[in-house]
Scaffold this active site. Structure first.
Site, PDB file in Angstrom:
ATOM      1  N   PRO A  18      15.595  10.710  42.386  1.00 34.72           N
ATOM      2  CG  PRO A  18      14.980  12.288  41.294  1.00 34.72           C
ATOM      3  CD  PRO A  18      15.421  10.945  41.249  1.00 34.72           C
ATOM      4  CG  ASN A  19      13.661  14.761  45.884  1.00 31.83           C
ATOM      5  OD1 ASN A  19      14.274  15.726  46.271  1.00 31.83           O
ATOM      6  ND2 ASN A  19      12.963  15.175  44.723  1.00 31.83           N
ATOM      7  NE  ARG A  26       9.349  13.602  47.731  1.00 31.44           N
ATOM      8  CZ  ARG A  26       9.403  12.938  46.476  1.00 31.44           C
ATOM      9  NH1 ARG A  26       9.689  11.880  46.558  1.00 31.44           N
ATOM     10  NH2 ARG A  26       8.847  13.621  45.525  1.00 31.44           N
ATOM     11  CE1 TYR A  31       5.593  10.358  45.893  1.00 31.27           C
ATOM     12  CE2 TYR A  31       5.923  12.099  47.232  1.00 31.27           C
ATOM     13  CZ  TYR A  31       5.736  11.721  46.058  1.00 31.27           C
ATOM     14  OH  TYR A  31       5.689  12.500  45.136  1.00 31.27           O
ATOM     15  CG  ASN A  82      10.047   5.650  42.297  1.00 26.73           C
ATOM     16  OD1 ASN A  82      10.023   6.383  41.606  1.00 26.73           O
ATOM     17  ND2 ASN A  82       9.435   5.590  43.530  1.00 26.73           N
ATOM     18  CB  ALA A  85      10.707  14.195  39.519  1.00 31.87           C
ATOM     19  CD  GLU A 106       7.566   3.762  34.930  1.00 31.53           C
ATOM     20  OE1 GLU A 106       7.477   3.266  33.831  1.00 31.53           O
ATOM     21  OE2 GLU A 106       7.411   5.066  34.966  1.00 31.53           O
ATOM     22  CG  HIS A 108       5.607   5.687  39.545  1.00 30.63           C
ATOM     23  ND1 HIS A 108       6.550   6.730  39.429  1.00 30.63           N
ATOM     24  CD2 HIS A 108       5.542   5.452  38.197  1.00 30.63           C
ATOM     25  CE1 HIS A 108       7.173   6.919  38.346  1.00 30.63           C
ATOM     26  NE2 HIS A 108       6.618   5.916  37.568  1.00 30.63           N
ATOM     27  NE  ARG A 115       1.116  12.862  43.686  1.00 34.68           N
ATOM     28  CZ  ARG A 115       2.351  13.091  43.800  1.00 34.68           C
ATOM     29  NH1 ARG A 115       3.176  11.934  43.668  1.00 34.68           N
ATOM     30  NH2 ARG A 115       2.896  14.014  44.361  1.00 34.68           N
TER      31      ARG A 115
END
Ligand code: DQA
Length: 156
Positions: A18-19, A26, A31, A82, A85, A106, A108, A115
């Site tokens: 998502p996103n 964004r 990012y 990825n 969230a 995985e 990110h 963070r």
């Protein structure tokens, strides 16, 4: 599954959650400025240098991501994911990855450990063969390089 070494291109799934369709606009300080289209192109190029074909998908919906992971059973030799969230919330995505018996890396873009505390834990990491975070879009290239090694180990 390919038996041959040189002539066959193995498909791998590159799945963004998502996103991530909003990449480029964004929170670029976190990012990066690259769009998802540019990241997908980077993935296809990186995959090709390792003799892989990247099938790049993105969804904002948990169930669609799970269906794509299930599809990998018959269609892909490995998965770069990825989960966005959903990394921090989705036991269902974790379970889907565990169920399909494919190598998983995985990714990110940001360093989730630097963070907010709610980003420090990923349900997916426990079922991933490797985790790359904080390397920006280059993390996908690193992930595909490692996935190529895992895929070769599993099927050759
Ligand atoms: C992310 C990190 C997640 O915490 C966040 O929700 C994302 C993107 C990353 O690539 O850095 O959507 O997975």
């Amino acid at each position: 599954m390919s038996q041959d070494t040189d002539s066959v291109t193995d498909r791998v799934l590159v799945l963004n959650g998502p996103n991530l369709n909003l990449l480029g606009s964004r929170e670029p300080a976190i990012y990066g400025k690259e769009t998802l289209g540019e990241v997908d192109a980077l993935c296809r190029d990186a995959a090709a240098t390792h003799g892989l074909e990247a099938d790049c998908r993105q969804s904002n919906h948990e169930g669609v991501l799970i269906d794509a992971i299930h599809e990998a059973r018959g269609a892909h030799h490995g998965i770069v994911i990825n989960p966005g969230a959903y990394s921090h919330t989705s036991v269902a995505i974790r379970d889907a990855l565990a169920a399909v018996h494919r190598p998983v890396v995985e990714v990110h873009l940001s360093n989730i450990h630097r963070r907010e505390p709610f980003r420090h834990h990923s349900h997916v990491s426990a079922v991933a063969d490797a985790v790359i975070c904080g390397a920006g879009s280059h993390g996908y290239a690193l992930a595909l390089a490692h996935l190529a090694q895992l895929v070769n180990k599993e099927i050759r």
